[in-house]
Design an enzyme around this catalytic site. Structure first.
Site, PDB file in Angstrom:
ATOM      1  N   GLY A 119      29.066  31.134  -7.123  1.00 24.86           N
ATOM      2  CA  GLY A 119      29.279  30.401  -5.768  1.00 24.86           C
ATOM      3  C   GLY A 119      28.815  31.299  -4.449  1.00 24.86           C
ATOM      4  CE  LYS A 144      19.057  32.859  -2.766  1.00 27.17           C
ATOM      5  NZ  LYS A 144      20.448  33.137  -3.612  1.00 27.17           N
ATOM      6  CG  ASP A 146      21.096  28.662  -3.721  1.00 29.13           C
ATOM      7  OD1 ASP A 146      21.703  27.691  -3.474  1.00 29.13           O
ATOM      8  OD2 ASP A 146      20.891  29.795  -4.586  1.00 29.13           O
ATOM      9  CD  GLU A 167      23.132  33.329  -1.488  1.00 30.87           C
ATOM     10  OE1 GLU A 167      23.254  33.014  -2.610  1.00 30.87           O
ATOM     11  OE2 GLU A 167      23.001  32.403  -0.648  1.00 30.87           O
ATOM     12  N   GLY A 168      22.096  37.813  -1.794  1.00 29.23           N
ATOM     13  CA  GLY A 168      21.056  38.227  -3.045  1.00 29.23           C
ATOM     14  C   GLY A 168      21.248  37.070  -3.959  1.00 29.23           C
ATOM     15  N   GLY A 174      21.250  36.095  -8.252  1.00 27.94           N
ATOM     16  CA  GLY A 174      22.186  36.356  -9.488  1.00 27.94           C
ATOM     17  C   GLY A 174      23.240  37.442  -9.163  1.00 27.94           C
TER      18      GLY A 174
END
Length: 225
Positions: free
Chosen positions: A12, A35, A52, A116-117, A119
């Site tokens: 999430g 991202k 995403d 945001e990374g 994985g």
């Protein structure tokens, strides 16, 4: 400015990052979600687009071109380093940093920016390199998203240990309840509070509709250090 990682794929990260941006935007802060690497992108007339990245853009008050938000994208829903190898694309830590630097240089200290990374913390970039090296190189504090389900305590502690061993500052953690039927939910949450070394930014209940605005009500960005 913070980096958002998670205890695993599908914990999430995007949902929580979007909710954090939403709360910041509601507090009249300038917001931006980035991202840098994304797999599972859809081919569109405008090029590859990742769900995403689009979710982060929807909660960003600072408007950028899609290529600035998601500079490295792959269509297959596979590990990015495998996709990169097959396509002959460089996704080394230096390449990722270079893709972020022009955008980050535009931000002020007042802007609320989340990167945001993909994985988990040790996302491979190929040739023995990891996305975590980018975080360390940029000296970014990290927000850890814990996907609350069976096994989350182990995943959370191992991820925390890896980040601390890397010399990373953990700004806070967020619990995201993935399994509404997990046995002894409150006991698991109590254990997380005891095991984590950083403050809890909030615990988001299981939401069928994954409503970002609803999740934002459960978070408190003022807790972030």
């Amino acid at each position: 400015m913070y980096f958002v990682t998670g205890t695993d794929t599908d914990c999430g990260k995007t949902f929580i990052a979007s909710a954090l941006l939403c709360q910041a935007k509601n507090a009249d802060k300038s917001t931006l979600g980035l991202k840098p690497i994304a797999s599972d992108c859809e081919a569109t007339p405008l090029g590859l687009r990742n769900a995403d990245a689009l979710s982060l853009m929807a909660q960003s008050s600072i408007e950028l071109a899609y290529s600035q938000v998601n500079p490295i994208s792959f269509k297959p829903a596979i590990a990015p380093h495998i996709a990169a190898e097959k396509m002959g694309v460089d996704i080394s830590p230096s390449r990722v940093c270079d893709s972020l630097t022009p955008v980050l240089s535009l931000l002020s200290q007042e802007d609320f920016c989340l990167i945001e990374g993909a994985g988990g913390w040790r996302l491979p970039l190929g040739e023995g390199q990891f996305l975590s090296q980018v975080v360390k190189q940029l000296s970014l504090p990290v927000i850890l998203v814990v996907g609350v389900k069976l096994g989350c305590l182990n995943h959370a502690v191992l991820t925390q240990e890896a980040m601390l061993a890397d010399g990373i500052k953990i700004a806070g953690w967020v619990g995201n309840i993935l399994d509404p039927n997990i046995a002894y939910l409150e006991e698991n949450l109590t254990s997380l509070h005891q095991l984590m070394t950083s403050a809890c930014v909030g615990v988001v209940p299981h939401l069928q509709d994954c409503c970002v605005e609803r999740a934002a009500l459960e978070l408190n960005i003022d807790i972030l250090t």
